[in-house]
Every structure is written in C-alpha cells, then in structure tokens.
Design a protein around this motif. Sequence first.
Motif, PDB file in Angstrom:
ATOM      1  N   UNK A  54       7.794   4.687   6.421  1.00  0.00           N
ATOM      2  CA  UNK A  54       9.138   4.580   6.066  1.00  0.00           C
ATOM      3  C   UNK A  54       9.118   3.910   4.614  1.00  0.00           C
ATOM      4  N   UNK A  55       8.345   4.491   3.615  1.00  0.00           N
ATOM      5  CA  UNK A  55       7.960   3.725   2.466  1.00  0.00           C
ATOM      6  C   UNK A  55       9.057   3.397   1.647  1.00  0.00           C
ATOM      7  N   UNK A  56      10.221   3.851   1.618  1.00  0.00           N
ATOM      8  CA  UNK A  56      11.239   3.532   0.621  1.00  0.00           C
ATOM      9  C   UNK A  56      12.214   2.861   1.512  1.00  0.00           C
ATOM     10  N   UNK A  62      14.954  -5.792  -0.548  1.00  0.00           N
ATOM     11  CA  UNK A  62      14.414  -5.411  -1.428  1.00  0.00           C
ATOM     12  C   UNK A  62      13.862  -3.894  -1.277  1.00  0.00           C
ATOM     13  N   UNK A  63      14.567  -3.089  -2.215  1.00  0.00           N
ATOM     14  CA  UNK A  63      14.575  -1.740  -2.134  1.00  0.00           C
ATOM     15  C   UNK A  63      13.267  -1.002  -2.224  1.00  0.00           C
ATOM     16  N   UNK A  64      12.870  -0.047  -1.510  1.00  0.00           N
ATOM     17  CA  UNK A  64      11.685   0.849  -1.406  1.00  0.00           C
ATOM     18  C   UNK A  64      10.372  -0.024  -1.350  1.00  0.00           C
ATOM     19  N   UNK A  65      10.694  -1.291  -0.667  1.00  0.00           N
ATOM     20  CA  UNK A  65       9.454  -2.286  -0.424  1.00  0.00           C
ATOM     21  C   UNK A  65       8.454  -1.516   0.615  1.00  0.00           C
ATOM     22  N   UNK A 101       7.430  -1.288  -4.032  1.00  0.00           N
ATOM     23  CA  UNK A 101       5.916  -1.279  -3.532  1.00  0.00           C
ATOM     24  C   UNK A 101       5.705  -0.030  -2.841  1.00  0.00           C
ATOM     25  N   UNK A 102       6.455   0.408  -1.983  1.00  0.00           N
ATOM     26  CA  UNK A 102       6.029   1.767  -1.264  1.00  0.00           C
ATOM     27  C   UNK A 102       5.216   1.555  -0.261  1.00  0.00           C
ATOM     28  N   UNK A 103       5.037   0.548   0.233  1.00  0.00           N
ATOM     29  CA  UNK A 103       3.971  -0.172   1.396  1.00  0.00           C
ATOM     30  C   UNK A 103       4.211   1.137   2.415  1.00  0.00           C
ATOM     31  N   UNK A 104       3.097   1.765   2.620  1.00  0.00           N
ATOM     32  CA  UNK A 104       2.959   2.743   3.882  1.00  0.00           C
ATOM     33  C   UNK A 104       2.994   4.128   3.063  1.00  0.00           C
ATOM     34  N   UNK A 105       3.180   4.456   2.061  1.00  0.00           N
ATOM     35  CA  UNK A 105       3.172   5.584   1.185  1.00  0.00           C
ATOM     36  C   UNK A 105       2.401   6.657   1.807  1.00  0.00           C
ATOM     37  N   UNK A 106       0.961   6.019   1.838  1.00  0.00           N
ATOM     38  CA  UNK A 106      -0.237   6.801   2.384  1.00  0.00           C
ATOM     39  C   UNK A 106      -1.166   6.059   3.233  1.00  0.00           C
ATOM     40  N   UNK A 107      -1.379   6.997   4.360  1.00  0.00           N
ATOM     41  CA  UNK A 107      -2.359   6.167   5.382  1.00  0.00           C
ATOM     42  C   UNK A 107      -3.410   6.941   5.790  1.00  0.00           C
ATOM     43  N   UNK A 108      -4.468   6.321   6.346  1.00  0.00           N
ATOM     44  CA  UNK A 108      -5.541   6.942   7.011  1.00  0.00           C
ATOM     45  C   UNK A 108      -6.190   6.329   8.001  1.00  0.00           C
ATOM     46  N   UNK A 109      -6.441   6.762   9.171  1.00  0.00           N
ATOM     47  CA  UNK A 109      -7.220   5.866  10.097  1.00  0.00           C
ATOM     48  C   UNK A 109      -8.363   6.238  10.289  1.00  0.00           C
ATOM     49  N   UNK A 110      -9.404   5.130  10.939  1.00  0.00           N
ATOM     50  CA  UNK A 110     -10.601   5.423  11.307  1.00  0.00           C
ATOM     51  C   UNK A 110     -11.066   3.730  11.954  1.00  0.00           C
ATOM     52  N   UNK A 111     -12.161   3.642  12.645  1.00  0.00           N
ATOM     53  CA  UNK A 111     -12.559   2.441  12.945  1.00  0.00           C
ATOM     54  C   UNK A 111     -13.298   1.606  11.925  1.00  0.00           C
ATOM     55  N   UNK A 112     -12.788   1.019  11.032  1.00  0.00           N
ATOM     56  CA  UNK A 112     -13.686   0.767   9.659  1.00  0.00           C
ATOM     57  C   UNK A 112     -14.481  -0.456  10.097  1.00  0.00           C
TER      58      UNK A 112
END
Length: 492
Positions: A54-56, A62-65, A101-112
């Motif tokens: 929900x990056x916006x 704060x808008x689009x945090x 900031x658009x936190x969460x705009x792109x994501x990828x998962x793995x056991x880092x």
Amino acid sequence: MHRPLRLALATATAAALTGGLLTFSAATATAADSTTVPQADFNGDGIGDVAFSADSAYVNGRDAAGQLVVLYGTKSGVSSAKRSTISQNTAGSPGTAEAGDHFGAETAYADFNGDGYDDIAVGSPGEDVGSDKDGGGLAILWGSASGITGKGVTVSDPAPSSHDYWGKNLAAGDFDGDGKADLAVGSSAATIYVLEGGINASGVPGGKYTIKPRIMGADASGPLNLTAGNINGGRETDLVVDGYETDTKYGWNRNYYIPGTSSGLDMSQSMTLKPGVITAIGDIDGDGYGDVVSGAYWNPTTDDGTSVPDSGKGGKVWVTYGSDGGPLTPSATGITQDTGNVPGTAEGNDWFGYELDLGDINGDGYLDLAIGVAGENIGSATNAGSVTVLYGTPTGLNTTGRAQGFAQSTPGVPGDDEKNDYFGTDVKLDDVTGDGRADLLVGSQENAGNGAVTYLPSDGTKITTSGSRTISPSTSGVSTTGTPYFGANFAD
C-alpha cells in the motif's frame, strides 16, 4: 511497475509503451526450482503467506509514506483478521515514515539470514537520503514465529551517487547455487547489484557484484522488472530483466535472460527474449525446465506512430519454454484474447497480460497461469478489469478449453464492475490454505485508488467463488486518505 494510476518515474520514451505512466514497483519472482514456484512462509507454520504493498498510503498524515501488508495463511484462507501492517514508523522498522517514501513499493522474499523463516526485502524508492532526493532505501524485515513484525535492518546503497531510486526493483534467488539467498537490486541506472551469500543482522551481504544488461538507465529509469526462476534446470537460479534496449532511438522494449552459474549471474551467456514488461517463471509443461511468460499489454504504437515489434491489439502474453540450454525463444507461443477459447475478445486497451503469476491450482504437477486484464471494459464500465486463468498440461497452456475468466460481475465474486476498478492490477497464485493447491488473489484499484484484494480459493480442481472474500484497507489498518493503492503489488 507499469500500473496506470501509480507514481510515475519514466521518460516519454518509456511512457509511450506504457500508456503514459510508469511506477516504482516491479513484480518479481523469488528463487525457484524448475517444477515449483516457492511461496512465502513468514511464520514457519507450513501454510503460505502473502505480502503486498500500500505504497501510497498516508502514515501519520504523511502522503505516500507507504505501508506493507502481510496476510497469514490459515486453513480457511487469508483475511484481515490474521495480518501484519507495517510502516517505517512500526517499532523496530528501519527509517521514519516521510511523505513520498513509498515504503513497500517493491518487495521480494527469501530466508536471507538462514534461520528457517522467510524474510522480506522492502524497497522505499522515494526515500530521501540526506541531501540525495529520491535516493531510495532498502530494508530487510525478518520473519519469525510471529511472522513479519517490523523488526529489520537497512541495506546500504553501495553507489548512492550513481543512481536514484535504490530498491525500486528486487528479485531473490540463489544465483550461484551455494544454498544461500541472493538479492538482485535495481535502481534508475542500468547496472543491477547482486547481494550474495545472505544478509546478516547488520544489513551486510556476504558479497556483492554487478551486472549491466543492455537496457536504458537514467532517463528510462533502469529495469522495468526483475524476475528470478530456474529455466535451464541447473541448481542455480536464473534472472530475467525487463527493460528498454540501449541501441535504438525510441528504446524498444527488450527482455534478457541471464543464467545463474556457480560464480553467479553470467552476462556473457545472456539471451534476448520476447518483449513484455512483466514476467513469470515456472514449469508449465512438467518437463523439468522453467518456462518464461512475458506480458506485453500495451497498444502497438509508440509516440512516433511506429509499430512496436511483436505486440498485439489489446495485449499479448508470450510463453517461451525452457530447456537445458535456456529459453527456446524462436518457438515462443503468443496468446491473446482471440486465441482459442481464451475468455474475452482482443480490444484496444484491454491490457491482457498486465500482470502474471504461476501456481498449481489443481495439484496435477503442471503450473497454471493467472493473467491480469486490468483495462477490460465490461458493459458500460470502462477499465473495470478481469482475470483469466489458463491451465498447464504436458503440451503447455490449454487455450482450447477449461479456461476460466473472473470479473466482479462473475456470480460469487465480491463487488461490482465499476469504472476504473482495474480488477487484475496484480494477481497472485499461492496455497494459502495448506491443502497443496494454489489459490488466487487479485488486486484492484477499487474506490478511486483505495484498492482491495479479492481472495478466490481453489476447490482442488479449479478456482471457485465459494468462500471468496474481499480484504479492504479499512479493515487492515491502512488509511483511505488519498490513494493508498492497497494490493497493487504482491511480493514474489
């Protein structure tokens, strides 16, 4: 990503192929063997979980945090009742929620970190870093028995003066086959950083290197999407880069296959693929090699009126089957809404292939394909959107029968066909009930950009509307002030 109502990054060249707007996010795929598509399990309970943006979203005014939402799988599927909603103001989360900031705009998962729980890499491509406007940020949020709680660490940009929007593209895999998760990271530049050997509690990877496909950087904002998966049957994960090539005046869309090797991704063995701005990888025909599905959803002209090569009216999906030598591009199959019994009719601006995902809906060992048709007009409702499901067989995708189509006017699907809902903005096939069958989740831009996620379960043989439900921002801790675009980009 290429969604029409999200934050734009691009130049006129890129915009000409995407209807005028590009956005930060990019649908990606994580490490996969050639026969399965891995799903996230952030809390280690053995049932698939789903994360999305929900990056916006507004955070503390704060808008689009931006926020990240994680839905945890249960025997009855996913809902907002069992979830985590995280922003940069969540305790333990790196950074501070700031406008744009658009936190969460792109994501990828793995056991880092190798502790047995999947973690999630989260991009904040609009993050200002000191005096560097839109320098971009990247964080790893750690999985645990409680799921994704917000605890995490920042991963520093290794070249902040060379680009902006660090973290706007992400893909996780094991590109060198050493058993440790690697992360490919894109920015506004053509150069892609590969963080290898896992990431420790201080945010430091085991090592790093770069690759540079022949795609435009800077003005064209770097890669469009990064997708990881196993195409040639080796132990290493391969990477597909969607972008615009550098050696043409108008920047035709061009995608590249870059194989993984024991020493990492090898550009010297790269191959050109069919066009498309979104990609999915998995074994459709059960031959042990991952297949590449590319979505070319745009209209077939650029801003100078010339035809885009290999594009189709209303959108086209290219299926390129894998082999031990990599993708078999010369024999790629193109699918449109005029192919066989594919639901619908090919019409301008349908955006067939707007989003893609692969999963085994019926448990037969062949991966099935969900296709977003976000611009579909239904009756008088322009851009209402729909989703097509095609089933895998030993001879590839079945386009002559058994296909399914879903819109919000389909009996049993929650909601109604409305103008600019863009149902099919994103699609996700994951087993969120633990029964071994992939269920379908659909993102939309419901209610003027508030967004929603629709859950449609598998009944063991097909996607069904029985037990379907809508997950909304208002029940998930996301403000509907402004346009949060809840559910616009699923993590892969």
